[in-house]
Structures are given as C-alpha cells and as structure tokens.
Design a protein around this motif. Sequence first.
Motif, PDB file in Angstrom:
ATOM      1  N   CYS A  34       2.768  26.926 -11.700  1.00 50.34           N
ATOM      2  CA  CYS A  34       2.414  25.589 -12.192  1.00 50.34           C
ATOM      3  C   CYS A  34       1.244  25.639 -13.171  1.00 50.34           C
ATOM      4  CB  CYS A  34       2.075  24.664 -11.021  1.00 50.34           C
ATOM      5  SG  CYS A  34       3.480  24.264  -9.957  1.00 50.34           S
ATOM      6  N   VAL A  35       0.202  26.356 -12.787  1.00 59.38           N
ATOM      7  CA  VAL A  35      -0.988  26.445 -13.634  1.00 59.38           C
ATOM      8  C   VAL A  35      -0.652  27.127 -14.956  1.00 59.38           C
ATOM      9  CG1 VAL A  35      -3.275  27.508 -13.840  1.00 59.38           C
ATOM     10  CG2 VAL A  35      -2.624  26.351 -11.725  1.00 59.38           C
ATOM     11  N   THR A  36       0.094  28.219 -14.886  1.00 60.88           N
ATOM     12  CA  THR A  36       0.471  28.933 -16.109  1.00 60.88           C
ATOM     13  C   THR A  36       1.359  28.066 -16.989  1.00 60.88           C
ATOM     14  OG1 THR A  36       0.333  31.041 -14.944  1.00 60.88           O
ATOM     15  CG2 THR A  36       1.529  31.029 -17.025  1.00 60.88           C
ATOM     16  N   ALA A  37       2.282  27.341 -16.393  1.00 61.81           N
ATOM     17  CA  ALA A  37       3.195  26.483 -17.158  1.00 61.81           C
ATOM     18  C   ALA A  37       2.438  25.421 -17.946  1.00 61.81           C
ATOM     19  CB  ALA A  37       4.198  25.819 -16.221  1.00 61.81           C
ATOM     20  N   VAL A  38       1.384  24.883 -17.363  1.00 60.75           N
ATOM     21  CA  VAL A  38       0.588  23.856 -18.041  1.00 60.75           C
ATOM     22  C   VAL A  38      -0.212  24.454 -19.195  1.00 60.75           C
ATOM     23  CG1 VAL A  38      -1.402  22.330 -17.732  1.00 60.75           C
ATOM     24  CG2 VAL A  38       0.462  22.264 -16.113  1.00 60.75           C
ATOM     25  N   ASN A  39      -0.762  25.640 -18.980  1.00 54.55           N
ATOM     26  CA  ASN A  39      -1.609  26.260 -19.997  1.00 54.55           C
ATOM     27  C   ASN A  39      -0.831  26.996 -21.084  1.00 54.55           C
ATOM     28  OD1 ASN A  39      -4.050  25.404 -18.830  1.00 54.55           O
ATOM     29  ND2 ASN A  39      -3.900  27.027 -17.323  1.00 54.55           N
ATOM     30  N   SER A  40       0.298  27.580 -20.729  1.00 54.29           N
ATOM     31  CA  SER A  40       1.086  28.344 -21.693  1.00 54.29           C
ATOM     32  C   SER A  40       2.528  28.452 -21.218  1.00 54.29           C
ATOM     33  CB  SER A  40       0.491  29.747 -21.872  1.00 54.29           C
ATOM     34  OG  SER A  40       1.298  30.508 -22.724  1.00 54.29           O
ATOM     35  N   PRO A  41       3.370  27.503 -21.618  1.00 54.89           N
ATOM     36  CA  PRO A  41       4.768  27.528 -21.174  1.00 54.89           C
ATOM     37  C   PRO A  41       5.476  28.854 -21.471  1.00 54.89           C
ATOM     38  CG  PRO A  41       4.282  25.458 -22.245  1.00 54.89           C
ATOM     39  CD  PRO A  41       3.086  26.342 -22.449  1.00 54.89           C
ATOM     40  N   GLU A  42       5.109  29.518 -22.566  1.00 54.34           N
ATOM     41  CA  GLU A  42       5.738  30.784 -22.911  1.00 54.34           C
ATOM     42  C   GLU A  42       5.441  31.852 -21.854  1.00 54.34           C
ATOM     43  OE1 GLU A  42       3.412  29.340 -25.141  1.00 54.34           O
ATOM     44  OE2 GLU A  42       4.987  28.164 -26.101  1.00 54.34           O
ATOM     45  N   LYS A  43       4.217  31.857 -21.340  1.00 62.49           N
ATOM     46  CA  LYS A  43       3.818  32.855 -20.352  1.00 62.49           C
ATOM     47  C   LYS A  43       4.357  32.533 -18.958  1.00 62.49           C
ATOM     48  CE  LYS A  43      -0.369  34.370 -22.681  1.00 62.49           C
ATOM     49  NZ  LYS A  43      -1.830  34.448 -22.623  1.00 62.49           N
ATOM     50  N   MET A  44       4.751  31.288 -18.739  1.00 65.31           N
ATOM     51  CA  MET A  44       5.227  30.872 -17.428  1.00 65.31           C
ATOM     52  C   MET A  44       6.389  31.743 -16.957  1.00 65.31           C
ATOM     53  SD  MET A  44       7.181  27.370 -16.359  1.00 65.31           S
ATOM     54  CE  MET A  44       8.437  27.753 -17.560  1.00 65.31           C
ATOM     55  N   ALA A  78       6.426  33.936 -13.619  1.00 68.72           N
ATOM     56  CA  ALA A  78       7.439  33.649 -12.601  1.00 68.72           C
ATOM     57  C   ALA A  78       8.213  34.922 -12.246  1.00 68.72           C
ATOM     58  CB  ALA A  78       8.389  32.568 -13.093  1.00 68.72           C
ATOM     59  N   LYS A  79       8.573  35.688 -13.250  1.00 68.25           N
ATOM     60  CA  LYS A  79       9.306  36.935 -13.012  1.00 68.25           C
ATOM     61  C   LYS A  79       8.432  37.922 -12.233  1.00 68.25           C
ATOM     62  CE  LYS A  79      11.913  40.524 -15.383  1.00 68.25           C
ATOM     63  NZ  LYS A  79      12.388  41.028 -16.665  1.00 68.25           N
ATOM     64  N   LYS A  80       7.178  38.064 -12.661  1.00 70.25           N
ATOM     65  CA  LYS A  80       6.239  38.985 -12.007  1.00 70.25           C
ATOM     66  C   LYS A  80       6.033  38.608 -10.533  1.00 70.25           C
ATOM     67  CE  LYS A  80       1.393  40.350 -12.240  1.00 70.25           C
ATOM     68  NZ  LYS A  80       0.122  40.059 -12.908  1.00 70.25           N
ATOM     69  N   LEU A  81       5.995  37.309 -10.253  1.00 67.95           N
ATOM     70  CA  LEU A  81       5.749  36.834  -8.892  1.00 67.95           C
ATOM     71  C   LEU A  81       7.043  36.584  -8.109  1.00 67.95           C
ATOM     72  CD1 LEU A  81       2.831  34.374  -9.697  1.00 67.95           C
ATOM     73  CD2 LEU A  81       2.657  36.668  -8.722  1.00 67.95           C
ATOM     74  N   ALA A  82       8.181  36.963  -8.693  1.00 65.79           N
ATOM     75  CA  ALA A  82       9.496  36.826  -8.059  1.00 65.79           C
ATOM     76  C   ALA A  82       9.873  35.376  -7.757  1.00 65.79           C
ATOM     77  CB  ALA A  82       9.576  37.688  -6.805  1.00 65.79           C
ATOM     78  N   VAL A  83       9.462  34.459  -8.617  1.00 67.37           N
ATOM     79  CA  VAL A  83       9.873  33.057  -8.495  1.00 67.37           C
ATOM     80  C   VAL A  83      11.088  32.906  -9.410  1.00 67.37           C
ATOM     81  CG1 VAL A  83       9.221  30.655  -8.845  1.00 67.37           C
ATOM     82  CG2 VAL A  83       7.528  32.300  -8.040  1.00 67.37           C
ATOM     83  N   ASP A 137      -4.977  27.377  -4.090  1.00 71.85           N
ATOM     84  CA  ASP A 137      -4.551  28.002  -2.836  1.00 71.85           C
ATOM     85  C   ASP A 137      -4.080  29.444  -3.018  1.00 71.85           C
ATOM     86  OD1 ASP A 137      -2.081  27.668  -4.035  1.00 71.85           O
ATOM     87  OD2 ASP A 137      -1.205  26.506  -2.401  1.00 71.85           O
ATOM     88  N   GLY A 138      -4.051  29.930  -4.243  1.00 72.57           N
ATOM     89  CA  GLY A 138      -3.698  31.317  -4.496  1.00 72.57           C
ATOM     90  C   GLY A 138      -2.227  31.656  -4.349  1.00 72.57           C
ATOM     91  N   SER A 139      -1.374  30.657  -4.221  1.00 77.38           N
ATOM     92  CA  SER A 139       0.046  30.943  -4.017  1.00 77.38           C
ATOM     93  C   SER A 139       0.766  31.244  -5.342  1.00 77.38           C
ATOM     94  CB  SER A 139       0.737  29.751  -3.337  1.00 77.38           C
ATOM     95  OG  SER A 139       0.900  28.694  -4.266  1.00 77.38           O
ATOM     96  N   ALA A 140       1.899  31.893  -5.222  1.00 79.50           N
ATOM     97  CA  ALA A 140       2.711  32.235  -6.400  1.00 79.50           C
ATOM     98  C   ALA A 140       3.196  30.973  -7.098  1.00 79.50           C
ATOM     99  CB  ALA A 140       3.889  33.110  -5.990  1.00 79.50           C
TER     100      ALA A 140
END
Length: 157
Positions: free
Chosen positions: A36-46, A50-55, A28-31
Amino acid sequence: MKTLLIPAFFALSSCAALAGELVFTNADGSALSEVCVTAVNSPEKMYQVAKKLAVTQLNTVACNGMPLEKFVAKYGYKPEEHESPMITSFVFNKSNDDPETELCFAAVTDDVRIQEVKEKHFPGEMDVEETVLCNGLPLKQFVKKYARQRQLATSVR
C-alpha cells in the motif's frame, strides 16, 4: 478480500502535515502495508515490491478499507503536482557526408556553420531552405523545430 488497516492510519509527520503533504509509513511492518505504501509513493515500484513480498493477488488487497486501486487514486503520488514539465531532447546523428546531410546537421549546430555549408555546397542557390529536406521537413522548418536542441548535436558514424 484481504483487508488491511494500517495502524494509526499512517503516521503523519508534523512538518509534512503543516505543508499539507501526507507521509505514508508501514506502521505494522506487514507485506500488505508495504504494498500500500509503495503503491501510493511509486505505482511503478509497487509491482516489484509485491513480487518480492510474494503478494500475488493485488486486486484483493485493501488499504485502510479501500481497494488498492481506489486508495492509490485518492492518495497516490501525482507527478504533475511535484515535478517540472517533461523536457524532450533529441540526438542528431550524421550518417554520411552528402551536402544535404552536412547542411541539415549544420542547422542543428549553429548559424555560422549553416552559412559555411551553404556557401561551400550550395553557392548562389537562393531557395535552398525550401528545397533541401531534413528528416522530411524543409530546412527552414527543420531549423525552427530543432533550434533549441543545438547543444545536443553529435556526429556519429
């Protein structure tokens, strides 16, 4: 709690499905989906995403109805399943020209060099492998421990 249902539950490619591997996409293209997708693939990058997307409240993010932490635990990337074992390497630095230092450094370079240094600096000494300490280890143990690292030995002054 913020709830996120990623439409179509994450698209699975047919190749990945046949291989038994899930492929996660941000349908759906949401932040929040991106987190979620980043957390599954690379927890370090999550955290970066999150910071970049203001989450800012990761503990309130839910992915497909699960708290983010549980979602990652269930679907997350597990390096031990995908990568070869970690390899440890050592770099050896020779800080002075003392006979003992020369011998220890020779120990991690090659057997011929060890013999040359022994003959030059320790002629006739039979117990040099037990009396000379290299990084706190008797020379004999030091050689056993670091013999595989010989190709990495470098001299830095």
